[in-house]
Write an enzyme that holds these catalytic residues in place. Structure first.
Site, PDB file in Angstrom:
ATOM      1  N   VAL A  82      -8.470  54.039 -25.381  1.00 57.54           N
ATOM      2  CA  VAL A  82      -9.267  54.500 -24.238  1.00 57.54           C
ATOM      3  C   VAL A  82      -9.237  53.423 -23.159  1.00 57.54           C
ATOM      4  O   VAL A  82      -9.376  52.234 -23.450  1.00 57.54           O
ATOM      5  CB  VAL A  82     -10.736  54.766 -24.672  1.00 57.54           C
ATOM      6  CG1 VAL A  82     -11.615  55.057 -23.453  1.00 57.54           C
ATOM      7  CG2 VAL A  82     -10.814  55.914 -25.666  1.00 57.54           C
ATOM      8  N   ALA A 127     -10.586  48.329 -21.857  1.00 55.03           N
ATOM      9  CA  ALA A 127      -9.946  49.320 -22.724  1.00 55.03           C
ATOM     10  C   ALA A 127     -10.316  49.003 -24.167  1.00 55.03           C
ATOM     11  O   ALA A 127     -10.883  47.944 -24.448  1.00 55.03           O
ATOM     12  CB  ALA A 127      -8.430  49.273 -22.556  1.00 55.03           C
ATOM     13  N   LYS A 128     -10.031  49.889 -25.061  1.00 52.30           N
ATOM     14  CA  LYS A 128     -10.234  49.613 -26.492  1.00 52.30           C
ATOM     15  C   LYS A 128      -9.410  50.589 -27.306  1.00 52.30           C
ATOM     16  O   LYS A 128      -9.119  51.704 -26.852  1.00 52.30           O
ATOM     17  CB  LYS A 128     -11.709  49.804 -26.870  1.00 52.30           C
ATOM     18  CG  LYS A 128     -12.097  49.063 -28.128  1.00 52.30           C
ATOM     19  CD  LYS A 128     -12.328  47.604 -27.815  1.00 52.30           C
ATOM     20  CE  LYS A 128     -12.798  46.814 -28.998  1.00 52.30           C
ATOM     21  NZ  LYS A 128     -13.317  45.511 -28.563  1.00 52.30           N
ATOM     22  N   GLY A 129      -9.037  50.165 -28.484  1.00 50.87           N
ATOM     23  CA  GLY A 129      -8.317  51.055 -29.400  1.00 50.87           C
ATOM     24  C   GLY A 129      -8.921  50.969 -30.781  1.00 50.87           C
ATOM     25  O   GLY A 129      -9.591  49.979 -31.116  1.00 50.87           O
ATOM     26  N   ASP A 168      -9.239  42.707 -32.869  1.00 52.85           N
ATOM     27  CA  ASP A 168     -10.659  43.064 -32.947  1.00 52.85           C
ATOM     28  C   ASP A 168     -10.976  43.150 -34.442  1.00 52.85           C
ATOM     29  O   ASP A 168     -10.303  42.501 -35.249  1.00 52.85           O
ATOM     30  CB  ASP A 168     -10.912  44.376 -32.183  1.00 52.85           C
ATOM     31  CG  ASP A 168     -12.381  44.580 -31.848  1.00 52.85           C
ATOM     32  OD1 ASP A 168     -12.870  43.959 -30.899  1.00 52.85           O
ATOM     33  OD2 ASP A 168     -13.056  45.353 -32.557  1.00 52.85           O
TER      34      ASP A 168
END
Ligand code: GLU
Length: 438
Positions: A82, A127-129, A168
């Site tokens: 995202v 953003a992040k996944g 992360d």
């Protein structure tokens, strides 16, 4: 400060103010993030157009993909990437592997990355996944297969000038090496800049691995100065003994504080006289958890948060401090090395009780700050020494804390709202300056 879009802009997108429902946290985490945003937007007097833009994620990709297991069977996995806001430059944010990953959680984490980068002044959007998987149940080879396939699936989103992943929860430098290799094989040449948090041999930065925990301790040192708390001799509890938590525990111990309790997903251990962190680490290495450590008493993750201490460092998952336990927290300072550990209602309770919460978007921004250093070193083709990295990190964390603290005093708000005021104002400003295309 009021930020107005030009009158010719599109009709404002609907501005939703979702009610915050009860747990499971990961299912409504984006509502929590939007709620925090509106608190800042109200104070900044943002108009509905700007609120609409900043309260939505710009791009969301959900992928379902197969991975061949070591025994020849095929398992399906779901993942997301995202991008919340692409305004200031490439988007930036980690990839996590966890069995509870949801789209709502990844969206919240992407939005928080936008604010986090803005609060420390980095030229990135957020953003992040995430992939919904418990990697502890997979072999190294299976994790590699999963990583490479997930990378192929999110290829359209990522790139060194576009969106740059990093480690992360449950991902690390090796994961980044596989992502970098997969991306490079697809495009036909080596692209080290597609990820940060790489192994040093592949262009990673000195100090990146420790940066989240180190940055958190720099902010704690500053907060101790403001609040008059003497760090030497302070009792510290750390929830989460992963990369960020274990580093923060070690560094704060070196500064003379006494770490009396630590935990991980298997449970916790505590000893009011202090823990020998090397021995705790060895115990975790041998058994997989800090729980069962011979010179400590076992304690649950929930109970650990309520131990008598001066400094509490939640360094695990979101949703740990809520209306149920906020009244019983005994710490004077809570430093959020984790993303989203405190609910908005708990924030108010802690504020009323005079407990200083160093918010995640500030307290754990050290990781992305050194990711930025890694990116800059790659652009310059000039590696910095570890002391260079740490000195620059310290200055950014200290200056950012002071700016947040000054904003909190000026507006009589807690530090989270102050950090949000600074970062939302910055992001709204460049959004206004760029305008709306076409
Ligand atoms: N995953 C880390 C965070 O939540 C680091 C992100 C990055 O370095 O891009 O801040």
């Amino acid at each position: 400060m009021s930020i107005h879009l030009e009158p010719r802009t599109m009709p404002a997108p609907p501005v939703e103010r979702p009610a915050i429902s009860a747990p499971p946290v990961a299912d409504n985490l984006f509502d929590v993030a939007v709620h925090q945003f509106h608190i800042a937007a109200d104070r900044l007097g943002l108009d509905d157009g700007m609120r609409g833009i900043l309260s939505h994620c710009e791009a969301e990709l959900t992928v379902s993909f197969p991975v061949e297991m070591d025994d020849g069977s095929v398992r399906m996995f779901q993942g997301h990437r995202v991008q919340h806001n692409r305004g200031p430059g490439p988007t930036k944010g980690g990839i996590r592997y966890h069995q509870d990953v949801t789209l709502s959680e990844v969206k919240a984490l992407a939005m928080w990355m936008t604010w986090k980068c803005a609060v420390v002044g980095l030229p990135y959007g957020g953003a992040k996944g995430g992939v919904r998987v418990d990697p502890k149940g997979l072999s190294l080879n299976e994790v590699q297969n999963l990583t490479r396939r997930y990378t192929s699936e999110i290829m359209p989103m990522i790139g060194p000038n576009k969106d740059i992943p990093a480690p992360d929860v449950n991902t690390n430098a090796q994961t980044m090496a596989w992502i970098m290799d997969t991306y490079s094989m697809h495009v036909g040449y080596s692209v080290p800049g597609v990820v940060t948090g790489k192994p040093i041999a592949l262009g990673g930065s000195a100090g990146r691995n420790e940066a989240t925990g180190r940055g958190c301790v720099y902010v704690i040192e500053e907060a101790c100065r403001t609040t008059g708390l003497n760090l030497a001799g302070a009792r510290v509890v750390v929830q989460g003994f992963g990369n960020a938590g274990a580093t923060a525990a070690r560094l704060i111990d070196e500064l003379g504080a006494t770490v009396i309790g630590v935990s991980d997903s298997g449970g916790g251990t505590w000893n009011p006289a202090g823990l020998d962190l090397d021995r705790v680490s060895r115990h975790k290495g041998a058994t997989g958890s800090v729980r069962g450590y011979a010179e400590g008493e076992d304690i649950s993750n929930r109970e650990l948060l309520e131990l008598p201490c001066e400094i509490l460092i939640p360094a695990a998952m979101e949703g740990q401090i809520d209306t149920d336990n906020a009244h019983r927290i005994q710490a004077r300072i809570i430093a959020e090395a984790a993303n989203g550990p405190t609910s908005p209602e708990a924030d108010e309770i802690l504020f009323d009780r005079g407990i200083t919460v160093l918010p995640d978007i500030l307290a754990n921004a050290g990781g992305v700050t050194v990711s930025y250093f890694e990116w800059v070193q790659a652009l310059q083709a000039f590696p910095w020494t570890e002391s260079d990295v740490n000195d620059r990190l310290r200055k950014i964390m200290r200056d950012s804390y002071r700016a947040v603290q000054a904003t909190a005093s000026e507006h009589h708000v807690h530090l989270r709202t102050a950090a949000m005021l600074l970062s939302v104002r910055r992001v709204a400003e460049f959004t206004r300056l760029r305008g709306i295309y076409p």
